[in-house]
Design a protein around this motif. Structure first.
Motif, PDB file in Angstrom:
ATOM      1  N   ILE A   1      47.191  54.157 -53.185  1.00  0.00           N
ATOM      2  CA  ILE A   1      47.814  55.006 -54.194  1.00  0.00           C
ATOM      3  C   ILE A   1      48.058  56.414 -53.671  1.00  0.00           C
ATOM      4  O   ILE A   1      48.923  57.136 -54.164  1.00  0.00           O
ATOM      5  N   LYS A   2      47.308  56.833 -52.641  1.00  0.00           N
ATOM      6  CA  LYS A   2      47.515  58.161 -52.060  1.00  0.00           C
ATOM      7  C   LYS A   2      48.571  58.152 -50.955  1.00  0.00           C
ATOM      8  O   LYS A   2      48.904  59.195 -50.409  1.00  0.00           O
ATOM      9  N   ASP A   3      49.068  56.955 -50.622  1.00  0.00           N
ATOM     10  CA  ASP A   3      50.137  56.858 -49.633  1.00  0.00           C
ATOM     11  C   ASP A   3      51.342  57.668 -50.131  1.00  0.00           C
ATOM     12  O   ASP A   3      51.732  57.552 -51.299  1.00  0.00           O
ATOM     13  N   PRO A   4      51.942  58.517 -49.289  1.00  0.00           N
ATOM     14  CA  PRO A   4      53.052  59.382 -49.725  1.00  0.00           C
ATOM     15  C   PRO A   4      54.200  58.630 -50.384  1.00  0.00           C
ATOM     16  O   PRO A   4      54.913  59.189 -51.224  1.00  0.00           O
ATOM     17  N   ARG A   5      54.374  57.363 -50.029  1.00  0.00           N
ATOM     18  CA  ARG A   5      55.478  56.592 -50.603  1.00  0.00           C
ATOM     19  C   ARG A   5      55.272  56.284 -52.084  1.00  0.00           C
ATOM     20  O   ARG A   5      56.231  55.983 -52.805  1.00  0.00           O
ATOM     21  N   TYR A   6      54.015  56.361 -52.553  1.00  0.00           N
ATOM     22  CA  TYR A   6      53.735  55.917 -53.912  1.00  0.00           C
ATOM     23  C   TYR A   6      53.139  57.012 -54.792  1.00  0.00           C
ATOM     24  O   TYR A   6      52.779  56.752 -55.943  1.00  0.00           O
ATOM     25  N   VAL A   7      52.986  58.198 -54.278  1.00  0.00           N
ATOM     26  CA  VAL A   7      52.392  59.281 -55.058  1.00  0.00           C
ATOM     27  C   VAL A   7      53.227  59.547 -56.315  1.00  0.00           C
ATOM     28  O   VAL A   7      54.459  59.597 -56.251  1.00  0.00           O
ATOM     29  N   GLY A   8      52.550  59.695 -57.421  1.00  0.00           N
ATOM     30  CA  GLY A   8      53.231  59.982 -58.679  1.00  0.00           C
ATOM     31  C   GLY A   8      53.403  58.779 -59.573  1.00  0.00           C
ATOM     32  O   GLY A   8      53.795  58.923 -60.735  1.00  0.00           O
ATOM     33  N   HIS A   9      53.106  57.590 -59.064  1.00  0.00           N
ATOM     34  CA  HIS A   9      53.231  56.383 -59.885  1.00  0.00           C
ATOM     35  C   HIS A   9      51.905  56.089 -60.587  1.00  0.00           C
ATOM     36  O   HIS A   9      50.837  56.225 -59.994  1.00  0.00           O
ATOM     37  N   ALA A  10      51.966  55.683 -61.846  1.00  0.00           N
ATOM     38  CA  ALA A  10      50.761  55.437 -62.641  1.00  0.00           C
ATOM     39  C   ALA A  10      49.993  54.240 -62.091  1.00  0.00           C
ATOM     40  O   ALA A  10      50.578  53.208 -61.775  1.00  0.00           O
ATOM     41  N   TYR A  11      48.676  54.419 -62.041  1.00  0.00           N
ATOM     42  CA  TYR A  11      47.822  53.412 -61.420  1.00  0.00           C
ATOM     43  C   TYR A  11      46.423  53.546 -62.007  1.00  0.00           C
ATOM     44  O   TYR A  11      45.972  54.647 -62.307  1.00  0.00           O
ATOM     45  N   TYR A  12      45.740  52.416 -62.189  1.00  0.00           N
ATOM     46  CA  TYR A  12      44.390  52.446 -62.747  1.00  0.00           C
ATOM     47  C   TYR A  12      43.619  51.266 -62.162  1.00  0.00           C
ATOM     48  O   TYR A  12      44.011  50.112 -62.354  1.00  0.00           O
ATOM     49  N   ALA A  13      42.535  51.553 -61.419  1.00  0.00           N
ATOM     50  CA  ALA A  13      41.746  50.487 -60.791  1.00  0.00           C
ATOM     51  C   ALA A  13      40.319  50.554 -61.290  1.00  0.00           C
ATOM     52  O   ALA A  13      39.770  51.641 -61.510  1.00  0.00           O
ATOM     53  N   CYS A  14      39.695  49.385 -61.489  1.00  0.00           N
ATOM     54  CA  CYS A  14      38.315  49.309 -61.974  1.00  0.00           C
ATOM     55  C   CYS A  14      37.548  48.270 -61.168  1.00  0.00           C
ATOM     56  O   CYS A  14      38.117  47.283 -60.701  1.00  0.00           O
ATOM     57  N   ARG A  15      36.248  48.495 -61.046  1.00  0.00           N
ATOM     58  CA  ARG A  15      35.361  47.423 -60.594  1.00  0.00           C
ATOM     59  C   ARG A  15      34.765  46.808 -61.856  1.00  0.00           C
ATOM     60  O   ARG A  15      34.055  47.459 -62.612  1.00  0.00           O
ATOM     61  N   ILE A  16      35.099  45.537 -62.086  1.00  0.00           N
ATOM     62  CA  ILE A  16      34.723  44.920 -63.361  1.00  0.00           C
ATOM     63  C   ILE A  16      33.454  44.085 -63.253  1.00  0.00           C
ATOM     64  O   ILE A  16      33.017  43.494 -64.238  1.00  0.00           O
ATOM     65  N   GLY A  17      32.839  44.047 -62.054  1.00  0.00           N
ATOM     66  CA  GLY A  17      31.579  43.335 -61.907  1.00  0.00           C
ATOM     67  C   GLY A  17      31.479  42.632 -60.571  1.00  0.00           C
ATOM     68  O   GLY A  17      32.449  42.055 -60.094  1.00  0.00           O
TER      69      GLY A  17
ATOM     70  N   LEU B   1      51.626  50.637 -63.450  1.00  0.00           N
ATOM     71  CA  LEU B   1      52.708  50.801 -64.430  1.00  0.00           C
ATOM     72  C   LEU B   1      54.019  51.033 -63.670  1.00  0.00           C
ATOM     73  O   LEU B   1      54.627  52.109 -63.729  1.00  0.00           O
ATOM     74  N   ILE B   2      54.450  49.987 -62.955  1.00  0.00           N
ATOM     75  CA  ILE B   2      55.638  50.036 -62.102  1.00  0.00           C
ATOM     76  C   ILE B   2      56.368  48.710 -62.207  1.00  0.00           C
ATOM     77  O   ILE B   2      55.850  47.739 -62.772  1.00  0.00           O
ATOM     78  N   ASP B   3      57.581  48.636 -61.629  1.00  0.00           N
ATOM     79  CA  ASP B   3      58.315  47.376 -61.654  1.00  0.00           C
ATOM     80  C   ASP B   3      57.864  46.485 -60.495  1.00  0.00           C
ATOM     81  O   ASP B   3      57.133  46.910 -59.601  1.00  0.00           O
ATOM     82  N   ASP B   4      58.327  45.229 -60.511  1.00  0.00           N
ATOM     83  CA  ASP B   4      57.868  44.253 -59.523  1.00  0.00           C
ATOM     84  C   ASP B   4      58.250  44.637 -58.103  1.00  0.00           C
ATOM     85  O   ASP B   4      57.471  44.439 -57.162  1.00  0.00           O
ATOM     86  N   GLU B   5      59.442  45.180 -57.922  1.00  0.00           N
ATOM     87  CA  GLU B   5      59.905  45.509 -56.572  1.00  0.00           C
ATOM     88  C   GLU B   5      58.979  46.517 -55.899  1.00  0.00           C
ATOM     89  O   GLU B   5      58.570  46.336 -54.749  1.00  0.00           O
ATOM     90  N   LEU B   6      58.656  47.579 -56.615  1.00  0.00           N
ATOM     91  CA  LEU B   6      57.771  48.590 -56.038  1.00  0.00           C
ATOM     92  C   LEU B   6      56.357  48.044 -55.882  1.00  0.00           C
ATOM     93  O   LEU B   6      55.675  48.332 -54.899  1.00  0.00           O
ATOM     94  N   TYR B   7      55.912  47.214 -56.846  1.00  0.00           N
ATOM     95  CA  TYR B   7      54.566  46.656 -56.731  1.00  0.00           C
ATOM     96  C   TYR B   7      54.409  45.825 -55.464  1.00  0.00           C
ATOM     97  O   TYR B   7      53.389  45.909 -54.780  1.00  0.00           O
ATOM     98  N   LEU B   8      55.397  44.997 -55.149  1.00  0.00           N
ATOM     99  CA  LEU B   8      55.296  44.155 -53.950  1.00  0.00           C
ATOM    100  C   LEU B   8      55.168  45.006 -52.701  1.00  0.00           C
ATOM    101  O   LEU B   8      54.453  44.641 -51.752  1.00  0.00           O
ATOM    102  N   GLN B   9      55.853  46.157 -52.664  1.00  0.00           N
ATOM    103  CA  GLN B   9      55.694  47.068 -51.523  1.00  0.00           C
ATOM    104  C   GLN B   9      54.262  47.616 -51.471  1.00  0.00           C
ATOM    105  O   GLN B   9      53.649  47.666 -50.408  1.00  0.00           O
ATOM    106  N   MET B  10      53.742  48.022 -52.630  1.00  0.00           N
ATOM    107  CA  MET B  10      52.388  48.573 -52.684  1.00  0.00           C
ATOM    108  C   MET B  10      51.347  47.513 -52.334  1.00  0.00           C
ATOM    109  O   MET B  10      50.357  47.795 -51.649  1.00  0.00           O
ATOM    110  N   GLN B  11      51.572  46.271 -52.786  1.00  0.00           N
ATOM    111  CA  GLN B  11      50.632  45.209 -52.459  1.00  0.00           C
ATOM    112  C   GLN B  11      50.592  44.974 -50.941  1.00  0.00           C
ATOM    113  O   GLN B  11      49.522  44.779 -50.355  1.00  0.00           O
TER     114      GLN B  11
END
Length: 451
Positions: free
Chosen positions: A352-368, A377-387
């Motif tokens: 999420i700190k990668d310059p290409r993705y800064v400013g996009h909404a993101y929320y990560a949790c450790r659930i157990g 909170l992005i579209d599929d095209e950008l998500y696949l790049q981030m993944q």
């Protein structure tokens, strides 16, 4: 182990409880919010809540007698002598437990510690470390991770803080709950989050193995969310500052107020702000996973509930867990497992700190355990790049105990399933994660049941 399985005890173990009668549990009387002797002389804290819930879940009706101790060594001697059946909390390494011939449950709580000092300089072997005698786990922690430093003992945590302020000691260690209570508004002392954790467990006499088996499963039965809620409640319950504590902490402000009426009004307002800030800090801690610094399961549940009420046009949910996590824990120890868990969090943060993705909404949790959820909170095209970026960080990760990190990942999006609810997307993402994990084990030729 699923909670339904954890709630089952064998007929042989249940027979032991029926024959046992009263179960005596020793506890340290000054370990709030984990356990302490309350104003009524009875034990209270997270460990008491855990045992109460566990016995109810197991349908165990033995009378439980809590025996207070001020000396942890005296408590362990009584445990070995079978004067008590269990002791808590215990901060011992496995080899210490083996040497004393006692059984130690898996961690009830594992918290990253803070270093407290007057400067930001790292600790050297010449620094004097202050420890409070009424919190024996502090001494154990300092001895384990800083064996070359001189320890200076003080009676209470307040005495430790005074020693840091006046220069009698150079550093001290506190868990996040003590930091939120004792250092609220203290701008003179520096706080640094350390990698090493304070691990609190329950010790049981080996002759009482059925009790050990039951107590080892109580964490799974209760769940992380309930544990954090109990910690929040007992933190607020045990550390409500008195009138004079507040005055002593802020006396310089009151010297400037000459009129008695103005002073009284100012005090009421200041005290209310003080308590509000303290509650906010405790509330933030209740939603924090101390191992990774990410939000925990409680924060995740609240975010999901909010998304269900306010559906968004673009939303991608990814479910992540670690391949080979059990093997790493079993063969290399819990430090290796903790390192892998922190590794996933680090890779998510780097993505999420990668310059290409800064400013996009993101929320990560450790659930157990080794499971994580990331909401994008992005579209599929950008998500696949981030993944793809996230997987690259995972592939290049290397730790001190583990040479590599491998993850399974499944995702589902509002773009792909526009009519699905958030709950539907979660189920789809989780199903795909299991499919990804199965594919990993097929490629690796590994028996999944052993990993």
């Amino acid at each position: 182990m699923h909670s339904a399985d954890a709630a089952i005890i064998t007929a042989e173990d249940r027979s032991w409880f029926k024959k046992q009668g009263t179960i005596r549990i020793g506890y340290l009387r000054h370990m709030a919010p984990f356990i302490e002797e309350g104003p009524d002389g009875k034990a209270r804290g997270i460990f008491r809540d855990l045992i109460d819930h566990g016995f109810e879940a197991f349908d165990i009706h033995n009378k439980v007698e809590y025996v207070p101790y001020s000396d942890p060594n005296a408590m362990k001697r009584d445990l070995i002598a079978h004067a008590i059946n269990a002791a808590l909390p215990v901060y011992d390494t496995p080899w210490e437990s083996e040497r004393l011939h006692i059984l130690q449950t898996p961690n009830v709580l594992a918290m990253q510690m803070y270093r407290i000092s007057r400067t930001d300089e790292p600790i050297t072997d010449d620094d004097i470390i202050a420890v409070a005698d009424d919190l024996p786990s502090q001494t154990k922690y300092a001895e384990e991770y800083f064996p070359n430093n001189q320890l200076r003992h003080y009676q209470t945590e307040n005495d430790v803080i005074k020693a840091l302020h006046n220069g009698s000691a150079d550093a001290a260690f506190m868990n996040p709950y003590l930091v939120s209570i004792y250092l609220q508004g203290d701008n003179k002392l520096k706080k640094e989050l350390l990698e090493q954790t304070e691990n609190l467990t329950i010790a049981v006499n080996p002759d009482d193995h059925p009790l050990f088996m039951a107590m080892s499963r109580m964490n799974t039965l209760w769940g992380e969310s309930s544990i954090h809620e109990s910690l929040l409640r007992h933190t607020d319950e045990s550390f409500i500052p008195s009138f004079w504590y507040f005055v002593q902490s802020h006396y310089k402000k009151f010297l400037l107020i000459t009129a008695l009426s103005v002073m009284l009004l100012t005090f009421i307002i200041a005290f209310a702000v003080f308590r509000t800030r303290q509650k906010r800090q405790a509330d933030r801690i209740a939603r924090l996973d101390f191992l990774t610094g990410l939000p925990n399961r409680r924060a995740y549940d609240e975010r999901i509930a909010k998304l269900e009420k306010e559906p968004l046009r673009h939303c991608v949910i990814s479910m992540i867990d670690i391949n080979g996590f059990k093997t790493a824990n079993d063969t290399k120890g819990h430090k290796a497992g903790d390192e892998l868990i922190r590794g996933v969090a680090e890779c998510l943060e780097k993505t999420i700190k990668d310059p290409r993705y800064v400013g996009h909404a993101y929320y990560a949790c450790r659930i157990g355990g080794d499971e994580f959820t990331a909401i994008w909170l992005i579209d599929d095209e950008l998500y696949l790049q981030m993944q793809e970026t996230f997987r690259e960080y995972v592939a290049s990760w290397k730790g001190a105990y583990c040479d590599f990190l491998s993850i399974s990942l499944g995702w589902a999006s509002r773009d792909e399933f526009p009519m699905d609810s958030i709950d539907d997307l979660l189920r789809t993402a989780d199903k795909r994660r299991y499919e990804d994990k199965a594919a990993y084990y097929r490629r690796s030729g590994i028996d999944r049941r052993k990993h």
